[in-house]
Design an enzyme around this catalytic site. Sequence first.
Site, PDB file in Angstrom:
ATOM      1  N   HIS A 155      19.212 -18.075   1.535  1.00 46.85           N
ATOM      2  CA  HIS A 155      19.477 -17.153   0.774  1.00 46.85           C
ATOM      3  C   HIS A 155      19.595 -15.723   1.863  1.00 46.85           C
ATOM      4  CE1 HIS A 155      17.750 -18.165  -3.228  1.00 46.85           C
ATOM      5  NE2 HIS A 155      17.759 -19.234  -2.539  1.00 46.85           N
ATOM      6  N   ASP A 363      22.338  -7.854   4.826  1.00 47.86           N
ATOM      7  CA  ASP A 363      21.555  -8.621   3.532  1.00 47.86           C
ATOM      8  C   ASP A 363      22.266  -9.789   3.204  1.00 47.86           C
ATOM      9  OD1 ASP A 363      19.672  -8.912   1.599  1.00 47.86           O
ATOM     10  OD2 ASP A 363      19.902  -6.698   1.138  1.00 47.86           O
TER      11      ASP A 363
HETATM   12  P1  ADQ Z   1      15.297  -9.924  -1.312  1.00 49.36           P
HETATM   13  O1  ADQ Z   1      15.558  -9.350   0.362  1.00 49.36           O
HETATM   14  O2  ADQ Z   1      13.965  -9.894  -1.704  1.00 49.36           O
HETATM   15  O3  ADQ Z   1      15.945 -11.273  -1.277  1.00 49.36           O
HETATM   16  P2  ADQ Z   1      17.212  -8.755  -3.061  1.00 49.36           P
HETATM   17  O4  ADQ Z   1      18.367  -9.376  -3.350  1.00 49.36           O
HETATM   18  O5  ADQ Z   1      17.814  -7.121  -3.253  1.00 49.36           O
HETATM   19  O6  ADQ Z   1      16.450  -8.734  -1.668  1.00 49.36           O
HETATM   20  O7  ADQ Z   1      16.204  -9.032  -4.410  1.00 49.36           O
HETATM   21  C1  ADQ Z   1      15.180  -8.142  -4.632  1.00 49.36           C
HETATM   22  C2  ADQ Z   1      14.573  -8.482  -5.828  1.00 49.36           C
HETATM   23  O8  ADQ Z   1      13.224  -7.732  -5.960  1.00 49.36           O
HETATM   24  C3  ADQ Z   1      15.555  -7.659  -7.035  1.00 49.36           C
HETATM   25  O9  ADQ Z   1      15.427  -8.549  -8.272  1.00 49.36           O
HETATM   26  C4  ADQ Z   1      14.414  -6.445  -7.179  1.00 49.36           C
HETATM   27  O10 ADQ Z   1      14.748  -5.763  -8.550  1.00 49.36           O
HETATM   28  C5  ADQ Z   1      13.400  -6.802  -6.907  1.00 49.36           C
HETATM   29  N1  ADQ Z   1      12.399  -5.390  -6.576  1.00 49.36           N
HETATM   30  C6  ADQ Z   1      12.641  -4.689  -5.510  1.00 49.36           C
HETATM   31  N2  ADQ Z   1      12.056  -3.859  -5.467  1.00 49.36           N
HETATM   32  C7  ADQ Z   1      11.277  -3.843  -6.648  1.00 49.36           C
HETATM   33  C8  ADQ Z   1      10.232  -2.889  -7.261  1.00 49.36           C
HETATM   34  N3  ADQ Z   1       9.891  -1.902  -6.508  1.00 49.36           N
HETATM   35  N4  ADQ Z   1       9.711  -3.295  -8.238  1.00 49.36           N
HETATM   36  C9  ADQ Z   1      10.162  -4.436  -8.621  1.00 49.36           C
HETATM   37  N5  ADQ Z   1      11.082  -5.301  -8.311  1.00 49.36           N
HETATM   38  C10 ADQ Z   1      11.636  -4.843  -7.235  1.00 49.36           C
HETATM   39  C11 ADQ Z   1      16.563 -12.374  -0.745  1.00 49.36           C
HETATM   40  C12 ADQ Z   1      17.472 -12.076   0.430  1.00 49.36           C
HETATM   41  C13 ADQ Z   1      18.745 -11.405  -0.308  1.00 49.36           C
HETATM   42  C14 ADQ Z   1      19.230 -12.159  -1.577  1.00 49.36           C
HETATM   43  C15 ADQ Z   1      18.145 -12.698  -2.293  1.00 49.36           C
HETATM   44  C16 ADQ Z   1      18.397 -13.645  -3.311  1.00 49.36           C
HETATM   45  O11 ADQ Z   1      17.063 -11.342   1.667  1.00 49.36           O
HETATM   46  O12 ADQ Z   1      19.989 -10.979   0.540  1.00 49.36           O
HETATM   47  O13 ADQ Z   1      20.181 -11.526  -2.402  1.00 49.36           O
HETATM   48  O14 ADQ Z   1      17.083 -13.318  -1.556  1.00 49.36           O
HETATM   49  O15 ADQ Z   1      19.283 -14.799  -2.658  1.00 49.36           O
END
Ligand code: ADQ
Length: 458
Positions: A155, A363
Amino acid sequence: MSRLIVVSNRVQAPSADSSGAQGGLAVALTAALREHDGIWFGWSGEAGETRDMRFETYGGVTSATIDLSEQDIEEYYEGYANRTLWPLFHYRLGLTEFERDFQGGYERVNRTFGEIISPHIQPDDLVWVHDYHMIPLGWVLRQQGLTNRIGFFLHIPWPPTRLLVALPQHRRLVEAMFAYDVIGFQTEEWLGSFHHYVTHEMGGSLGENGAVTVGGRTIRAIACPIGIDAEEFVAATGRSEAVATHRRMIESSIGRSLIVGVDRLDYSKGIEERFNGYQRFLESRPDARANVYLLQIAPPSRSSVQSYRDIRAQLDALSGRINGAYADLDWVPLRYVNQGFPRDVLAGVYRAARIGLVTPLRDGMNLVAKEYVAAQDPDDPGVLILSRFAGAAAQLDQALLVNPYSADDIADAIEHALTMPREERIARWRPLFENVREHDVIWWRNRFIDELSAVSVA
Ligand code: ADQ
């Protein structure tokens, strides 16, 4: 049809005590597990000394979890996963900690998982392992005698060879990956870095259709970008909580344009650089100042790790300085909120925001960028400002792409977005939305499972 076995550090299958709202990944995998009659294995998130597997079937999906000892959690999870692999794979060599005990704990926990899981796997099952916590698990399962089709999806980014070789025993880690049949990366860029390592460090060769061969063993490595559950996200924007939140945001904005950032509080997300870019905007455009505000939502994560406590303290100080320098009697330039919100609330916030500011320094993908796009009003969409270093930038190239390290770049993009005519906003948003809708999480899951199912077993 084969059963599907999913293994990941944390299990996000629905459970009797979960609050109901699952993330996109959990929804997609849960649906696949239901269709394939599968099991989701992982760590319970709890400390405990027994190795008993706890099975729970809820909503048609079986999850199976084990506890880890305090030492395991410290060395495997907080140590090797979060203090070694995470920073290194996000190109942050300066934050990477190299401790032999961490590596030992990581291998021990993967061995434990493999030994406990393997008796539950039937000969015809498809096995899908997730993320950097579990890289050697496929190898352990082979040691246990499994000849199943086993796939792995990463991921997070795969680092360039010049960084990866700083990891003691890097080759041991990558060699273990050749136990898998299919390996998935988020983007062509990370796949390219993997190819580079294999050809330059292991004497490997590349063939047709993603074939990668090292020492007589050929596997397939593919780029397979993860998406969101776009249909569900669009539906969320019409639900009552989203609509109420949208209204609340518009009312509290009193005519000012909302810029939104939503991230786990992590140094890879570039929140500090984002604040600096916003500050540059405020400082260099005094006339535009009182017409905007930035809402940054950032719930703390991994707070047992020092580098996460450091970034939190830096952001507390920086947000205070920005508000101290620019706030007026009736206007605060930065609302900084350290808590998570339900998906429907986020959908309402995204929709109310004229700008989605997504500026990670690195990311794997970044799903927030896709969620922001999905939540927009088609007749009056906001503008996505996206770091060129997010995996999502490879797909979302109609966004305003920025270099997140440059405060000037971010400030210019904010100005560009605020002055962008509606026709241009619509023209940019439409292809973004098409991409998010077409390459959603179901597409991603099917693509990977199809690749894995197509592998012929000896
Ligand atoms: P993350 O590093 O967690 O994931 P991301 O892909 O942006 O990053 O996903 C974050 C998730 O958490 C989103 O669905 C978002 O809505 C939720 N989220 C963030 N802040 C929030 C808040 N304050 N309240 C509720 N929900 C919140 C890891 C990798 C990424 C990759 C994903 C999936 O680091 O690069 O995209 O896995 O493979």
